[in-house]
Design a protein around this motif. Sequence first.
Motif, PDB file in Angstrom:
ATOM      1  N   VAL A   2      55.665 -88.247 -18.154  1.00 55.62           N
ATOM      2  CA  VAL A   2      54.207 -88.248 -18.052  1.00 55.62           C
ATOM      3  C   VAL A   2      53.748 -87.984 -16.623  1.00 55.62           C
ATOM      4  O   VAL A   2      52.844 -87.184 -16.388  1.00 55.62           O
ATOM      5  CB  VAL A   2      53.622 -89.582 -18.574  1.00 55.62           C
ATOM      6  N   PHE A   3      54.381 -88.639 -15.641  1.00 48.61           N
ATOM      7  CA  PHE A   3      53.874 -88.542 -14.273  1.00 48.61           C
ATOM      8  C   PHE A   3      54.510 -87.430 -13.444  1.00 48.61           C
ATOM      9  O   PHE A   3      53.879 -86.902 -12.538  1.00 48.61           O
ATOM     10  CB  PHE A   3      54.033 -89.882 -13.558  1.00 48.61           C
ATOM     11  N   TYR A   4      55.768 -87.076 -13.734  1.00 48.39           N
ATOM     12  CA  TYR A   4      56.448 -86.099 -12.889  1.00 48.39           C
ATOM     13  C   TYR A   4      57.041 -84.926 -13.667  1.00 48.39           C
ATOM     14  O   TYR A   4      57.693 -84.075 -13.081  1.00 48.39           O
ATOM     15  CB  TYR A   4      57.576 -86.790 -12.101  1.00 48.39           C
ATOM     16  N   GLY A   5      56.840 -84.868 -14.970  1.00 44.06           N
ATOM     17  CA  GLY A   5      57.421 -83.804 -15.785  1.00 44.06           C
ATOM     18  C   GLY A   5      56.700 -82.475 -15.595  1.00 44.06           C
ATOM     19  O   GLY A   5      55.635 -82.395 -14.986  1.00 44.06           O
ATOM     20  N   ASP A   6      57.305 -81.428 -16.124  1.00 38.88           N
ATOM     21  CA  ASP A   6      56.735 -80.086 -16.061  1.00 38.88           C
ATOM     22  C   ASP A   6      55.694 -79.950 -17.173  1.00 38.88           C
ATOM     23  O   ASP A   6      56.041 -79.869 -18.346  1.00 38.88           O
ATOM     24  CB  ASP A   6      57.848 -79.050 -16.234  1.00 38.88           C
ATOM     25  N   HIS A   7      54.434 -79.925 -16.809  1.00 35.67           N
ATOM     26  CA  HIS A   7      53.349 -79.887 -17.792  1.00 35.67           C
ATOM     27  C   HIS A   7      53.012 -78.469 -18.221  1.00 35.67           C
ATOM     28  O   HIS A   7      52.167 -78.269 -19.086  1.00 35.67           O
ATOM     29  CB  HIS A   7      52.100 -80.565 -17.219  1.00 35.67           C
ATOM     30  N   ASP A   8      53.658 -77.483 -17.623  1.00 38.09           N
ATOM     31  CA  ASP A   8      53.343 -76.097 -17.942  1.00 38.09           C
ATOM     32  C   ASP A   8      54.230 -75.514 -19.039  1.00 38.09           C
ATOM     33  O   ASP A   8      54.158 -74.331 -19.323  1.00 38.09           O
ATOM     34  CB  ASP A   8      53.479 -75.230 -16.682  1.00 38.09           C
ATOM     35  N   ILE A   9      55.068 -76.339 -19.658  1.00 39.28           N
ATOM     36  CA  ILE A   9      55.966 -75.815 -20.694  1.00 39.28           C
ATOM     37  C   ILE A   9      55.398 -75.991 -22.095  1.00 39.28           C
ATOM     38  O   ILE A   9      56.054 -75.638 -23.064  1.00 39.28           O
ATOM     39  CB  ILE A   9      57.357 -76.472 -20.611  1.00 39.28           C
ATOM     40  N   TYR A  10      54.197 -76.508 -22.191  1.00 40.95           N
ATOM     41  CA  TYR A  10      53.616 -76.822 -23.501  1.00 40.95           C
ATOM     42  C   TYR A  10      52.557 -75.821 -23.947  1.00 40.95           C
ATOM     43  O   TYR A  10      51.736 -76.114 -24.798  1.00 40.95           O
ATOM     44  CB  TYR A  10      53.036 -78.241 -23.488  1.00 40.95           C
ATOM     45  N   TRP A  11      52.569 -74.636 -23.369  1.00 41.70           N
ATOM     46  CA  TRP A  11      51.620 -73.605 -23.761  1.00 41.70           C
ATOM     47  C   TRP A  11      52.001 -73.020 -25.105  1.00 41.70           C
ATOM     48  O   TRP A  11      53.177 -72.949 -25.460  1.00 41.70           O
ATOM     49  CB  TRP A  11      51.591 -72.487 -22.716  1.00 41.70           C
ATOM     50  N   THR A  12      51.005 -72.559 -25.856  1.00 44.50           N
ATOM     51  CA  THR A  12      51.253 -71.835 -27.095  1.00 44.50           C
ATOM     52  C   THR A  12      52.095 -70.605 -26.755  1.00 44.50           C
ATOM     53  O   THR A  12      51.826 -69.921 -25.767  1.00 44.50           O
ATOM     54  CB  THR A  12      49.923 -71.388 -27.725  1.00 44.50           C
ATOM     55  N   HIS A  13      53.092 -70.333 -27.567  1.00 43.89           N
ATOM     56  CA  HIS A  13      53.987 -69.197 -27.295  1.00 43.89           C
ATOM     57  C   HIS A  13      53.207 -67.885 -27.314  1.00 43.89           C
ATOM     58  O   HIS A  13      52.260 -67.717 -28.074  1.00 43.89           O
ATOM     59  CB  HIS A  13      55.112 -69.163 -28.337  1.00 43.89           C
TER      60      HIS A  13
END
Length: 146
Positions: A30-41
């Motif tokens: 939640v705090f340090y993960g990669d948040h940009d990998i959850y985009w719609t393909h």
Amino acid sequence: MKFISPLLFFIGMIGVVTLGNNLYADLMLVFYGDHDIYWTHKDMLLPLEKTGNSFTVYVGEKPLQDHLNGKTFFAADGELVPYPVLAKDVTVRLNNWPSVKAEVLTRTTFTGFAFGVTLMLMIGGLVRTCLACLQQKKKAGNHPRA
């Protein structure tokens, strides 16, 4: 009855290790993960109509969907010839991180509660075991020596 205190300690210790690792991993995500990998393909773009609950795009104080329905939104092709943009021409990629984050934080609520319970079991078992050992030493010290 003597085995209950060490049993509580070991149950608590196993819970602290397993649940603690899960809680730590979720909080790090939640705090340090990669948040940009959850985009719609890119191959699964969503039509604009399916994203109405997530956001609304306004062009000139009017929703883009209204412009597309009324054919008042134009684009130019390679030869600069204008043509009306249709709803099928507009697709969207969404970042699903907010919903993933909500799921992870909900999970950490339950994991955190269970972690606290097992931590208390471990501490309670440790304290009871130590007190039982002290009482045994005290009883052994009260016996007169021959």
